[in-house]
Design an enzyme around this catalytic site. Structure first.
Site, mmCIF file in Angstrom:
data_model
loop_
_atom_site.group_PDB
_atom_site.id
_atom_site.type_symbol
_atom_site.label_atom_id
_atom_site.label_comp_id
_atom_site.label_asym_id
_atom_site.label_seq_id
_atom_site.Cartn_x
_atom_site.Cartn_y
_atom_site.Cartn_z
ATOM 1 C CD GLU A 105 3.551 -7.602 -4.991
ATOM 2 O OE1 GLU A 105 3.552 -6.994 -6.068
ATOM 3 O OE2 GLU A 105 3.717 -8.837 -4.899
ATOM 4 C CG ASP B 69 0.407 -3.953 -4.433
ATOM 5 O OD1 ASP B 69 0.205 -5.157 -4.616
ATOM 6 O OD2 ASP B 69 1.309 -3.301 -4.990
ATOM 7 C CB ILE B 70 4.771 -3.691 -1.007
ATOM 8 C CG1 ILE B 70 4.326 -4.223 0.361
ATOM 9 C CG2 ILE B 70 6.159 -3.049 -0.912
ATOM 10 C CD1 ILE B 70 5.190 -5.343 0.898
#
Length: 347
Positions: A265, A222-223
């Site tokens: 994301e 996950d960004i």
């Protein structure tokens, strides 16, 4: 006596043709039963090597459905590549036009005689190909085969050239079918797989993992603070960030692995034949690579980080593919809750 020898030769030739027709039927069944693009390319390569008795074979295809050039697929056999050379041909290249205009194989001698030398042709000729074969489906070229050194010193006969053309036609149809599947199972933004297809393949790989007693691990990524990129620079910037992260993921995975955009994301990676300690090292390599990215967007240098969760399949704990992914997701949550930009391993 001479007539008897002639009849024997004709009989042997007929038997050879019947055998080759049966082989083509089996090849057709085999290639069209494969839906994974990477596995299909491997099947085509080994089929061509076996049928044409060459020491090497490579294939040029488009990397994705909207690409505008044919690139050497990273699955190849028997060639030594120059790491500084670019093995690609724009779809407007004269060699592609030559292969498109005729339904026949092309020898290196023909290429050197009819085409003006350029960097792409020079790099191809340095591989010492023995034959270039177009991959055509419905009169449309979707790649080319490059045959390497022959096991025997004899030149290819007319019959052998026709035989490899038939194989190439079957391969081209299979590639077209795989490309259609690729379009319906791939995220347009990142060129990674879609979530639903990822789960379909994962369920099959878990069955293989159980039967073969081989390890399989999942990475959930996950960004960190992704919303800030959209809010500060706009959604176009967010798209660039997603694409850059996807390219790092692809660079750190193998053909037998699978990466997908899980949503927003978030990304997920399936690492086949990979125990958790190796998966953790791969995750850390991806994390560092993303941390070191310098993204230039609208004259701004952007930096980003990513959090990762790792889980290895355990058939006594993970009753379904979703159970395994959920465990990796919980490990990801641990990374997010304990400072971000780190890798956590599920219990």
């Amino acid at each position: 006596m001479a007539k008897s020898k002639k009849n024997s030769a004709l009989e042997a030739s007929s038997e050879k043709q019947i055998y080759d027709l049966k082989q083509l039927l089996e090849i057709s069944k085999s290639l069209n039963s494969v839906i994974d693009f990477s596995t299909l390319i491997e099947a085509i390569l080994y089929t061509c090597m076996g049928q044409m008795k060459t020491l090497g074979v490579a294939i040029f295809t488009k990397q994705n459905f909207d690409a505008c050039c044919f690139q050497l697929n990273r699955n190849y056999c028997g060639f030594e590549l120059n790491p500084n050379s670019d093995y690609s041909f724009p779809e407007t290249h004269p060699l592609i036009a030559l292969l498109s205009s005729q339904n026949s194989c092309v020898t290196p001698e023909v290429i050197q005689k009819e085409l003006t030398p350029d960097t792409a042709l020079k790099n191809l000729m340095e591989l010492n190909p023995s034959l270039i074969v177009p991959l055509k489906a419905k009169s449309h070229i979707n790649g080319m085969l490059v045959l390497g050194e022959q096991i025997t010193a004899e030149e290819y006969s007319t019959y052998e050239k026709e035989h490899i053309l038939n194989i190439a036609s079957l391969a081209a149809i299979a590639i077209s079918n795989a490309a259609l599947l690729e379009m319906t199972t791939t995220d347009m933004m990142t060129h990674l797989k879609l979530k639903h297809y990822f789960y379909t393949v994962l369920m099959q790989r878990l069955e293989d993992s159980i039967s073969q007693k081989s390890p399989l691990s999942i990475l959930m990524l996950d960004i960190d603070f992704f919303k800030r990129f959209n809010d500060t620079y706009g959604h176009a910037c967010g798209d660039v960030v997603l694409q850059m992260v996807a390219s790092v993921i692809q660079a750190n995975t193998r053909n037998q692995d699978m990466a997908a955009r899980y949503g927003g994301e978030e990304f997920v990676i399936m690492l086949c034949d990979t125990p958790v300690h190796t998966a953790e090292k791969i995750a850390e390599r991806i994390r560092k690579s993303i941390e070191n990215l310098d993204i230039l967007y609208d004259s701004q240098h952007l930096r980003l980080t990513i959090s990762i969760g790792v889980a290895e399949f355990n058939h006594t704990v993970d009753q379904t593919a979703k159970n395994l992914v959920d465990r990796a997701d919980k490990a990801l949550y641990t990374s997010k809750q304990t400072g971000r930009n780190k890798v956590s391993v599920a219990e």
